[in-house]
Design a protein around this motif. Sequence first.
Motif, PDB file in Angstrom:
ATOM      1  N   LEU A   7       0.832  -1.201   0.000  1.00  7.22           N
ATOM      2  CA  LEU A   7       0.000   0.000   0.000  1.00  7.22           C
ATOM      3  C   LEU A   7       0.868   1.253   0.000  1.00  7.22           C
ATOM      4  N   LYS A   8       1.920   1.260   0.815  1.00  5.82           N
ATOM      5  CA  LYS A   8       2.824   2.419   0.869  1.00  5.82           C
ATOM      6  C   LYS A   8       3.478   2.645  -0.492  1.00  5.82           C
ATOM      7  N   ARG A   9       3.901   1.561  -1.130  1.00 11.00           N
ATOM      8  CA  ARG A   9       4.527   1.704  -2.440  1.00 11.00           C
ATOM      9  C   ARG A   9       3.519   2.212  -3.463  1.00 11.00           C
ATOM     10  N   ARG A  10       2.274   1.727  -3.357  1.00 11.48           N
ATOM     11  CA  ARG A  10       1.245   2.134  -4.318  1.00 11.48           C
ATOM     12  C   ARG A  10       0.963   3.630  -4.188  1.00 11.48           C
ATOM     13  N   ILE A  11       0.869   4.130  -2.953  1.00 13.46           N
ATOM     14  CA  ILE A  11       0.638   5.558  -2.742  1.00 13.46           C
ATOM     15  C   ILE A  11       1.849   6.362  -3.226  1.00 13.46           C
ATOM     16  N   ALA A  12       3.051   5.844  -2.951  1.00 18.68           N
ATOM     17  CA  ALA A  12       4.270   6.538  -3.388  1.00 18.68           C
ATOM     18  C   ALA A  12       4.314   6.686  -4.902  1.00 18.68           C
ATOM     19  N   ASP A  13       3.689   5.741  -5.621  1.00 19.07           N
ATOM     20  CA  ASP A  13       3.676   5.809  -7.083  1.00 19.07           C
ATOM     21  C   ASP A  13       2.995   7.068  -7.600  1.00 19.07           C
ATOM     22  N   TYR A  14       2.108   7.655  -6.824  1.00 16.75           N
ATOM     23  CA  TYR A  14       1.286   8.756  -7.324  1.00 16.75           C
ATOM     24  C   TYR A  14       2.000  10.113  -7.262  1.00 16.75           C
ATOM     25  N   TYR A  15       3.206  10.144  -6.709  1.00 22.56           N
ATOM     26  CA  TYR A  15       3.887  11.432  -6.569  1.00 22.56           C
ATOM     27  C   TYR A  15       5.385  11.270  -6.813  1.00 22.56           C
ATOM     28  N   LEU A  16       6.001  12.348  -7.264  1.00 25.78           N
ATOM     29  CA  LEU A  16       7.462  12.427  -7.269  1.00 25.78           C
ATOM     30  C   LEU A  16       7.866  12.980  -5.906  1.00 25.78           C
ATOM     31  N   LEU A  17       8.095  12.092  -4.960  1.00 28.13           N
ATOM     32  CA  LEU A  17       8.255  12.484  -3.561  1.00 28.13           C
ATOM     33  C   LEU A  17       9.425  13.440  -3.353  1.00 28.13           C
ATOM     34  N   ASP A  18      10.503  13.258  -4.126  1.00 26.45           N
ATOM     35  CA  ASP A  18      11.682  14.117  -3.941  1.00 26.45           C
ATOM     36  C   ASP A  18      11.410  15.568  -4.321  1.00 26.45           C
ATOM     37  N   GLU A  19      10.354  15.804  -5.113  1.00 26.92           N
ATOM     38  CA  GLU A  19      10.068  17.154  -5.601  1.00 26.92           C
ATOM     39  C   GLU A  19       8.948  17.847  -4.837  1.00 26.92           C
ATOM     40  N   LEU A  20       8.272  17.136  -3.922  1.00 34.42           N
ATOM     41  CA  LEU A  20       7.072  17.696  -3.290  1.00 34.42           C
ATOM     42  C   LEU A  20       7.372  18.779  -2.261  1.00 34.42           C
ATOM     43  N   GLY A  21       8.493  18.664  -1.553  1.00 37.86           N
ATOM     44  CA  GLY A  21       8.750  19.554  -0.422  1.00 37.86           C
ATOM     45  C   GLY A  21       7.818  19.257   0.731  1.00 37.86           C
ATOM     46  N   ALA A  22       7.245  18.072   0.751  1.00 38.98           N
ATOM     47  CA  ALA A  22       6.301  17.669   1.810  1.00 38.98           C
ATOM     48  C   ALA A  22       6.445  16.173   2.043  1.00 38.98           C
ATOM     49  N   ARG A  23       5.922  15.719   3.182  1.00 39.24           N
ATOM     50  CA  ARG A  23       6.009  14.315   3.576  1.00 39.24           C
ATOM     51  C   ARG A  23       4.602  13.709   3.591  1.00 39.24           C
TER      52      ARG A  23
END
Length: 695
Positions: A186-202
Amino acid sequence: MESNNNEIYFNFSYYALNLLGKQMYTNKWSAISELVANGLDADASIVRIYINSTIKDKSTIEIFDNGSGMSYFDLANKYALIGRNKRQEDSEISDKVKGRKGVGKLAGLFLSKKYYIITKNKGIESAWVLDSKEVKDSDLPKLDKIDVENVRLESQKIWDTYSQGTLIKLTDVDMTNFAEKKLDGLKRRIADYYLLDELGARIEVAYVTNSNETIDFQIVTKEVAFKNFYAFFESEKNLKSKELSAAIPIKNSGIVELDDKKRNVILLTPETISSNFAIKGKKEFIGLDGGEVKVPYELKGWIGIHATINSDEARLNDTRFMKNEVYSPNRLKLYVRDKLAVENFLEYLNNNQAFSNYIEGEISFDVLDDDRLPDISTTSREGLSKDDERVQLLIDILKIIVNKLIRERINIRQVIKGEADAIYEQELENQKAAKQREQKAKEEERKARKSAEEHSQRLNVENRSLKDENMSLSTQNKMKDILLNESDPTRQTLLVHELTGVSNQIDYVIDDMAEDFFRTEEYTRIAPYLADLKKSSDKLTTIKQQFLKLNDYDIIGKQNIDLKGYLRSYFENIHLSRTHIKIAITSSSYLAKVEIFELGVLLDNLVSNAVEREASFIEVIFSDAQNEFHVISDTGPIEITPIDNIFNLGVSSKKNGTGIGMYLSKEICEDFGWTISARSQKSIADFTIKLGAHK
């Protein structure tokens, strides 16, 4: 109707809102990600997702952030206004805002007919509810103000620490078959929806499936098996290449020394692909007003091709490799404004080459959602219009990169095949040299024997009876020598090696052809030819494995043999490390007319099928009363309907099977005048061979 302090009306009917929600979202993942994106657009530094699926079809979801929150004015004039373009209202945040249509809030209605909004803005906290459980399609949706204390939050303790932000509580969400007991997936699936390194948020997620679990929020991170890539492209130097292995093994030769050999990982950049290849530039597109506007474009991100997608082998290279019903890594994810736009852009490339399903990547192409150009999204918000020239530009760029990666993977396979062929050729040369030495030794022995015989004849020329006796003894010795030579281990080893080289070469051809043609319309046409090749290969393998056991049989053509004795000998001589062999065959004889090696192919197919499905036991039972024998294993259930279709060409119960082995088994049985059938009950699979008339 007009809004007031206690009621805020939407500008659409319930029918319109529900219809839009169903068209825009096809799965819960995308709807949840949309609600998370709303928090990110509110300049939140953290967004949390809490899912309680203790009762699967009546789950609770709480999504909350520490963004700016919403005042009454924001709710009435922004949230309740469907189709509001936030980018046009505030040009300063245009590059940061992920949405354009102003319809992301409909994700709440897609997930639940009743949800709550609690928001904190400038020291004021308010709670609202949208309840569409008992309404007419023509009714106007509205947010009803309620007392904050009347909303029971399972994340109350954390929410109380926020001075500002927004919380969406969704009730009675049907989460059946959704990530059961698989938080990592589930965590990986949610991570797929964003470029986490570019968000500036957690982003954090907590998932509860029974009442005894505590709420434990875990950070959503990208878990990519970078050390399993053989070839890798990145848009800029050192983007992700530092996470790659320097070299990895490619296991497909069947030769230990080659399978364990590490191959240098290939790193590609735009410059190394071609001197005139570019991933960025400026291009004229049709603008919002219908005229042409020159807009810059740039492809960013990475794409890799895996060394293997076999889970066990891949995890040896990188423990982060995960592939199950919740998560599959082999996708080319396209992001726009740091948010997933297309889950697998490979489908746009129409690439059916071998190894295309080994591709994984994360790329972004923000020109697809440039404010100066028309909205490119389809109605469902989960795809792009293929006719748009921006999409075609991206396709043209990616085809060059993906084709280059696939070529590199094909090239290393050919290199390994060449190395394997060289080893087999060297083995054949060694066998040939050994055979020549053996023939030379035989010739010297023959000469010595002839000399001895001549000497013996001269000594006994006057005694006919002694001469006859010596001649008889000489004949017996010759027969003994022949028998000993035929049983000589060196000769047997040479024969084994020769058969190994031939059968392995045929198997290479079969595997390559099956892999290249399996997903094409040509597969049906060539499948019978593959079956003939496979039958020949299996027969060579059977000859190699069994000729040492067959000294009691004439092995040319069909012969009458003791079938029960053959079955006992076959299964007593099998040595399987993980599978126990059980034999239930009486000592009486049973004559049957068979071709020895064809019978071996039949049994090899049944045994290898059970072993490949990880059988813990194989039991062979001979029924004299029923004139049949059974090969039984704990490899059920066989999920093919009707079950006897498993003997049809191209049908396989294994995920990556060719559908040839069981087809050959049926053909062999029919040649013998036998019939073969299959049964499956729970974990037991039973293959029954009904014999012809008892000889």
